[in-house]
Design an enzyme around this catalytic site. Sequence first.
Site, PDB file in Angstrom:
ATOM      1  N   HIS A 112       0.677  -1.033  -0.050  1.00 25.08           N
ATOM      2  CA  HIS A 112      -0.314   0.000  -0.004  1.00 25.08           C
ATOM      3  C   HIS A 112       0.899   1.065   0.007  1.00 25.08           C
ATOM      4  O   HIS A 112       2.157   1.219   0.371  1.00 25.08           O
ATOM      5  CB  HIS A 112      -0.729  -0.063   1.270  1.00 25.08           C
ATOM      6  CG  HIS A 112      -1.938   0.915   1.323  1.00 25.08           C
ATOM      7  ND1 HIS A 112      -1.762   2.393   1.534  1.00 25.08           N
ATOM      8  CD2 HIS A 112      -3.306   0.746   0.760  1.00 25.08           C
ATOM      9  CE1 HIS A 112      -3.033   3.102   1.271  1.00 25.08           C
ATOM     10  NE2 HIS A 112      -3.810   2.012   0.808  1.00 25.08           N
ATOM     11  N   ASP A 138      -7.974  -4.755  -0.510  1.00 29.60           N
ATOM     12  CA  ASP A 138      -8.362  -5.277  -1.766  1.00 29.60           C
ATOM     13  C   ASP A 138      -8.342  -6.893  -1.926  1.00 29.60           C
ATOM     14  O   ASP A 138      -8.963  -7.459  -2.595  1.00 29.60           O
ATOM     15  CB  ASP A 138      -7.726  -4.723  -3.013  1.00 29.60           C
ATOM     16  CG  ASP A 138      -7.853  -3.055  -2.889  1.00 29.60           C
ATOM     17  OD1 ASP A 138      -8.967  -2.707  -2.891  1.00 29.60           O
ATOM     18  OD2 ASP A 138      -7.006  -2.416  -2.988  1.00 29.60           O
TER      19      ASP A 138
END
Length: 432
Positions: free
Chosen positions: A306, A363
């Site tokens: 991320h 996700d």
Amino acid sequence: MGKIAKLVIDGKTYELPIVTGTEGERAIDISNLRKETGLITLDPGYANTGSCESSITFMDGEKGILRYRGIPVEQLAEYSTFVETAYLLINGDLPSAKELNRFSVMLNDHSLVHEDMRAFFENFPRRAHPMGILSSMVNAMRAFYPELPERSDEEEINITFARLLSKVRTMAAISYKISRGHKVVYPRHNLSYCANFLNMMFDSPVRPYIIDQDLVQALEVFWILHADHEQNCSTAAVRLVGSARVNLYAAISAGICALWGPLHGGANQAVIEMLQEIYESGGDPAPFIAKARDPNDPFRLMGFGHRVYKTYDPRALIMKKMCDKVLKKLKRHDPLLDIAKKLEEVAIKDPYFIDHNLYPNVDFYSGIVLRAIGIPLNMFTVMFAIGRLPGWISQWKESLDDPHWKLHRPRQVYIGPKKRDYISKKERGFPV
């Protein structure tokens, strides 16, 4: 006097104030840098640049912390609903029972979509992506729902918020039904926000949809976890477009377009596509892991790492539990989940992944949950957009109320040719 940073340029010292946030974050205020020095900063991707002061969302990427208005997202996922979380983000505090009831009634009252908008949905090409449709339709809402001068500004803005939160959900379900050639299902007054969406998506005259509270809860959690995430790409787009003082519909439409990208909102769809590719190639993730480790190979493992989190994404921990719960409830064995678990085992133990902060993010698991609920792959990013609406609205509202508001206008460092004269057409071989 507050703390300052000193910048020395050509032997001259300039003092820049240091701004400290409530959680101890510190920033050097360079708002007067160009005025005082004639220089600007260069920061591709804005990774080191703060565009605003905000009281909405706090993130700590090193510690894996995410809070909305000071409340940990773990507590909201456990105790709250998406509607209550939306109220918290937009208004700053959790609602009282009376306030939440009033807000829920507003959402119900504005849940229907103008019938004339049906023509737009029905005339998009069948292969059109739902995100393109949604962005266009949100922008068109301004024409269907113009401002009413007899209302106060505050009342008009609150109604606009309710319209967006309620109608975008309805429009998403309508676009899905029309794309399938099915009868459109209208929202029901006796269903909650999330239950209504699932019913509008999957109810049909031949097979009535049975509301499953565990699936409703899974959708609640999914949308809560995606409700805001500080100054990400789509939120920055909403603030930037909104800084031109455009209407909220236009600003949200810009956010939807930014979210569409595979490196942002499209990442959950990309995860499923990657897992499907691994499954179709035999189910062994090892070759894909090797490709991800290879510095000369552009391949990336989707759902890992991320931009901000340098440890485990706190949302991923919550989504993983919900993923296990949903699959167990549905008694559904998904081979893609087995592959996902193998990838996760590698990511949390392998030195390469640890050294590069490639932990599973939200996700990674949310795609599995959406797939289990029955959401089609091309609707994944739309689901993200619905969840992110409260964040976009609250960020737009905060920007609108900011006494230090300025039109966003980034600078650049020009690296093109210096001044040169126009070359005549004759010299370039044109017929005279």
